[in-house]
Design a protein around this motif. Sequence first.
Motif, PDB file in Angstrom:
ATOM      1  N   ASP A 223       0.805  -1.224   0.000  1.00 58.47           N
ATOM      2  CA  ASP A 223       0.000   0.000   0.000  1.00 58.47           C
ATOM      3  C   ASP A 223       0.839   1.275   0.000  1.00 58.47           C
ATOM      4  O   ASP A 223       0.421   2.299   0.530  1.00 58.47           O
ATOM      5  CB  ASP A 223      -0.938  -0.002   1.201  1.00 58.47           C
ATOM      6  CG  ASP A 223      -0.210  -0.195   2.524  1.00 58.47           C
ATOM      7  OD1 ASP A 223       1.038  -0.257   2.533  1.00 58.47           O
ATOM      8  OD2 ASP A 223      -0.898  -0.292   3.561  1.00 58.47           O
ATOM      9  N   ASP A 224       2.032   1.215  -0.618  1.00 58.72           N
ATOM     10  CA  ASP A 224       2.900   2.403  -0.615  1.00 58.72           C
ATOM     11  C   ASP A 224       2.839   3.199  -1.914  1.00 58.72           C
ATOM     12  O   ASP A 224       3.543   4.198  -2.071  1.00 58.72           O
ATOM     13  CB  ASP A 224       4.345   2.011  -0.315  1.00 58.72           C
ATOM     14  CG  ASP A 224       4.946   1.077  -1.366  1.00 58.72           C
ATOM     15  OD1 ASP A 224       4.195   0.614  -2.263  1.00 58.72           O
ATOM     16  OD2 ASP A 224       6.157   0.787  -1.288  1.00 58.72           O
ATOM     17  N   LEU A 287       5.273  -5.540 -22.641  1.00 57.74           N
ATOM     18  CA  LEU A 287       4.177  -5.261 -21.734  1.00 57.74           C
ATOM     19  C   LEU A 287       4.490  -4.002 -20.930  1.00 57.74           C
ATOM     20  O   LEU A 287       5.660  -3.680 -20.707  1.00 57.74           O
ATOM     21  CB  LEU A 287       3.955  -6.416 -20.760  1.00 57.74           C
ATOM     22  CG  LEU A 287       3.435  -7.743 -21.318  1.00 57.74           C
ATOM     23  CD1 LEU A 287       3.479  -8.812 -20.240  1.00 57.74           C
ATOM     24  CD2 LEU A 287       2.019  -7.594 -21.870  1.00 57.74           C
ATOM     25  N   THR A 288       3.445  -3.326 -20.506  1.00 61.21           N
ATOM     26  CA  THR A 288       3.583  -2.185 -19.598  1.00 61.21           C
ATOM     27  C   THR A 288       2.943  -2.556 -18.271  1.00 61.21           C
ATOM     28  O   THR A 288       1.825  -3.081 -18.238  1.00 61.21           O
ATOM     29  CB  THR A 288       2.901  -0.934 -20.175  1.00 61.21           C
ATOM     30  OG1 THR A 288       3.536  -0.581 -21.411  1.00 61.21           O
ATOM     31  CG2 THR A 288       3.007   0.236 -19.211  1.00 61.21           C
ATOM     32  N   VAL A 289       3.665  -2.276 -17.186  1.00 54.83           N
ATOM     33  CA  VAL A 289       3.183  -2.589 -15.839  1.00 54.83           C
ATOM     34  C   VAL A 289       3.153  -1.293 -15.042  1.00 54.83           C
ATOM     35  O   VAL A 289       4.137  -0.565 -14.990  1.00 54.83           O
ATOM     36  CB  VAL A 289       4.119  -3.603 -15.146  1.00 54.83           C
ATOM     37  CG1 VAL A 289       3.531  -4.028 -13.809  1.00 54.83           C
ATOM     38  CG2 VAL A 289       4.366  -4.825 -16.034  1.00 54.83           C
ATOM     39  N   GLU A 290       2.013  -1.015 -14.422  1.00 55.70           N
ATOM     40  CA  GLU A 290       1.900   0.212 -13.633  1.00 55.70           C
ATOM     41  C   GLU A 290       1.103  -0.037 -12.366  1.00 55.70           C
ATOM     42  O   GLU A 290       0.272  -0.951 -12.302  1.00 55.70           O
ATOM     43  CB  GLU A 290       1.251   1.325 -14.460  1.00 55.70           C
ATOM     44  CG  GLU A 290      -0.112   0.984 -15.004  1.00 55.70           C
ATOM     45  CD  GLU A 290      -0.605   2.020 -15.994  1.00 55.70           C
ATOM     46  OE1 GLU A 290      -0.269   3.206 -15.836  1.00 55.70           O
ATOM     47  OE2 GLU A 290      -1.336   1.643 -16.936  1.00 55.70           O
ATOM     48  N   VAL A 291       1.381   0.764 -11.352  1.00 53.05           N
ATOM     49  CA  VAL A 291       0.685   0.632 -10.081  1.00 53.05           C
ATOM     50  C   VAL A 291      -0.576   1.484 -10.077  1.00 53.05           C
ATOM     51  O   VAL A 291      -0.594   2.589 -10.635  1.00 53.05           O
ATOM     52  CB  VAL A 291       1.610   1.021  -8.904  1.00 53.05           C
ATOM     53  CG1 VAL A 291       1.970   2.501  -8.947  1.00 53.05           C
ATOM     54  CG2 VAL A 291       0.984   0.642  -7.567  1.00 53.05           C
ATOM     55  N   VAL A 292      -1.629   0.964  -9.474  1.00 48.25           N
ATOM     56  CA  VAL A 292      -2.865   1.718  -9.257  1.00 48.25           C
ATOM     57  C   VAL A 292      -3.099   1.727  -7.748  1.00 48.25           C
ATOM     58  O   VAL A 292      -3.558   0.730  -7.175  1.00 48.25           O
ATOM     59  CB  VAL A 292      -4.058   1.087  -9.996  1.00 48.25           C
ATOM     60  CG1 VAL A 292      -5.316   1.910  -9.765  1.00 48.25           C
ATOM     61  CG2 VAL A 292      -3.758   0.978 -11.493  1.00 48.25           C
TER      62      VAL A 292
END
Length: 302
Positions: A223-224, A287-292
């Motif tokens: 959760d950061d 691929l693209t990886v991102e945080v939500v």
Amino acid sequence: MIIAVAVNPRASFGGRQHTGNAVVAYFRAAGARVVVLRKANYDRLESAVREALEAGCDALVVVGGDGMVHLGINALAGSGAPYGTVPLGIVPSGTGNDMARALGLPLNDAVAACELIREALKSGGRFIDAGRVTGVGTTRWFAGVVSAGFDAAVNERANGWRWPRGKSRYNLAMLRELATFRAIDYTVTADGETWRQGAMLISVANGQSIGGGMKVTPDALLDDGFLDLFIVKPLSRAQFLAVFPKVFSGRHTGHRAVHIRQVRRVELSAANVVAYADGERVGPLPLTVEVVPGAIRVLAAP
């Protein structure tokens, strides 16, 4: 209260069927209306979960391992979903249970897991981040780790075998893969910075571990608002085998070939590399990886 309980298809009709039954019995005894979701495969179960959410429920509880958590995350994640605020409960009964470990959930104790879910329903649970993976025609969410290298190749090999079962299949697949594996030439873009990277593997982690307790990114937080980019630079087989056992204790992070950095968005490209998320096949790079941040509410202690 309406609770949808989705049971791992591999356990629904086999030796672990009693776990799903115990979960259903617990919540019915607690006074909830329980919608039981049992299907012969993951595709049918995924459709049944979405139908249950559309019909309306107060919580989705998944019974199984990281694959079931992955199914739940993909059903619920995203602020635009009409049921995006429905919380996710987890009763761990899989082989790896890495997400359950990260959340501090009781393992191999269905009643204790149900009691925790019940208490968290009263308190509201906690919000955690989720990762979003996009590629050509692909969008998937994940809670734990995206693997794109040696570890993903091991998964690819292990998933093609029916025997042995459990962790021993992964370990045997690792040894077989290591016999022919070569370092991969990646192109990496992390938060706008692009470089070429030779590596044995690259993972993008929201959680700490893969493969049932291998602590690839031991300091990762759920959760950061960040993901941890994990890179293992090229090593000989002997060097790799020397480093590998340290991953179970997290002591590998001090090795010169291991690099970890916090990121919000990563683009990965390499030839002939298939990525896995939470142990489930996603597809080939790029691929693209991102945080939500805060994408999922889980029924766990704060």
